[in-house]
Scaffold this motif. Structure first.
Motif, short mmCIF file in Angstrom:
data_model
loop_
_atom_site.label_atom_id
_atom_site.label_comp_id
_atom_site.label_asym_id
_atom_site.label_seq_id
_atom_site.Cartn_x
_atom_site.Cartn_y
_atom_site.Cartn_z
N PRO A 48 -6.66 22.61 -8.49
CA PRO A 48 -6.63 23.71 -7.51
C PRO A 48 -8.01 24.00 -6.91
CG PRO A 48 -6.65 24.59 -9.74
CD PRO A 48 -6.55 23.10 -9.88
N GLU A 49 -7.99 24.37 -5.64
CA GLU A 49 -9.19 24.86 -4.96
C GLU A 49 -8.86 26.25 -4.43
OE1 GLU A 49 -10.81 22.25 -2.01
OE2 GLU A 49 -10.27 20.44 -3.15
N ARG B 232 -6.11 32.45 -1.37
CA ARG B 232 -5.47 31.20 -0.96
C ARG B 232 -5.86 30.09 -1.93
NH1 ARG B 232 -5.32 29.33 4.79
NH2 ARG B 232 -7.46 28.66 4.44
N VAL B 233 -4.97 29.10 -2.04
CA VAL B 233 -5.22 28.01 -2.96
C VAL B 233 -4.68 26.71 -2.37
CG1 VAL B 233 -3.08 28.49 -4.23
CG2 VAL B 233 -4.91 27.19 -5.34
N LYS B 234 -5.37 25.62 -2.67
CA LYS B 234 -4.92 24.29 -2.26
C LYS B 234 -4.70 23.46 -3.51
CE LYS B 234 -7.95 21.56 -0.28
NZ LYS B 234 -8.83 20.92 0.75
N SER B 235 -3.55 22.81 -3.58
CA SER B 235 -3.23 21.97 -4.75
C SER B 235 -2.09 21.04 -4.38
CB SER B 235 -2.83 22.84 -5.94
OG SER B 235 -2.24 22.06 -6.96
N TYR C 88 -2.33 27.51 0.68
CA TYR C 88 -1.18 28.38 0.49
C TYR C 88 -1.69 29.78 0.14
CZ TYR C 88 1.67 24.14 0.17
OH TYR C 88 2.30 22.94 0.43
N THR C 89 -1.13 30.79 0.79
CA THR C 89 -1.47 32.18 0.47
C THR C 89 -0.70 32.61 -0.77
OG1 THR C 89 -1.84 32.70 2.80
CG2 THR C 89 -1.49 34.55 1.32
N VAL C 90 -1.39 33.27 -1.69
CA VAL C 90 -0.76 33.75 -2.91
C VAL C 90 -0.28 35.18 -2.68
CG1 VAL C 90 -1.01 34.13 -5.39
CG2 VAL C 90 -2.35 32.33 -4.25
#
Length: 267
Positions: free
Chosen positions: A192-193, A201-204, A230-232
């Motif tokens: 994850p980033e 937000r996170v990218k995975s 992606y917004t959490v």
């Protein structure tokens, strides 16, 4: 997946307004998924401003929470607005037939009162937010702009009482890094980033759009952005019983371009 239907509709309306009337005013999208903020802010050349609300041909147009309390319905303190003469009238009518509405469930029960009351509630709610016009995109080329004062001439309205899962909210700034640590400790995501700010937000590679996870008793959802992130969002775990207004466009000829331009120039 990309934008949701309401996002696509709002973007379509914004593009139309900018293309058709951009020389007379600035049109700024600010509402997004926050239902407490109107959709499009209009800033006139003289510095004055107002709001336009985007409505799909069939959509929802406001709601308020009503809860049973000792064989009667009451306006819930969880509402973000205060009660008024229209909410009071609707609740009084529901109380005359309490048994009909109390077990409405998620399917809902139609509220059988004069739709003029629903129209007045909707107009009052949006007027308090500074909304002066509505816009509905029938298709990519046809848009209907109408004044808030003419709402009932353009939309049919159905009022329903039904249970509805409470909405989602952004992860507060103070909790974002703690949540990221929890996700890392639980090995929920691959590589994850994280990105922090007004939204978390996170990218995975292991995330999919609308995917939900449970962590420490709280449910979260990942919502796809326009980029790789992606917004959490934090999901509510409660159901509220709401009076909900559902509308449908009935008149596809709105005000003319010249009429709207005159308003933008003279307001």
């Amino acid at each position: 997946m990309g934008a949701s239907n309401w996002e696509e509709h709002e973007n379509m309306c914004l593009k139309y307004l900018k293309g058709k009337f951009g020389k007379y005013a600035d049109f700024i999208s600010l509402g997004g998924s926050d239902s407490t903020v109107p959709d499009i802010k209009v800033v006139l050349k003289n510095g004055k401003s107002f709001w336009i609300e985007c409505k799909s041909p069939k959509s929802q147009s406001g709601q308020f929470v009503v809860i049973p309390n000792e064989d009667t319905f009451v306006f819930s303190p969880r509402n973000h607005t205060s009660p008024n003469e229209f909410t009071d009238f609707i609740i009084e009518e529901m109380n005359k037939n309490y048994e009909k509405y109390v077990n409405a469930g998620t399917t809902g029960v139609t509220i059988d009162i004069d739709i003029a009351i629903f129209s007045k509630w909707i107009k009052n709610m949006y007027s308090q937010k500074g909304v002066k016009f509505f816009i509905t995109g029938v298709n990519d080329e046809k848009f209907v702009i109408s004044s808030i004062n003419d709402f009932s001439e353009y939309y049919s309205i159905v009022g329903k009482y039904r249970e509805k899962k409470s909405g989602s909210r952004d992860v507060s700034r103070s909790k974002q890094e703690y949540l990221a640590d929890d996700m890392l400790n639980e090995n929920i995501l691959e590589e994850p980033e994280f990105e922090y700010g007004s939204k978390m937000r996170v990218k995975s590679p292991s995330i999919s759009d609308k995917q939900k996870i449970d962590l420490n008793g709280v449910r979260y959802m990942f919502s796809k952005s326009d980029d790789e992130y992606y917004t959490v969002r934090v999901l509510s775990n409660t159901n509220n019983a709401n009076v909900i207004f559902e509308i449908s466009l009935t008149k596809e000829e709105g005000m003319s371009d010249d009429e709207f331009i005159k308003i933008l120039c003279e307001m």
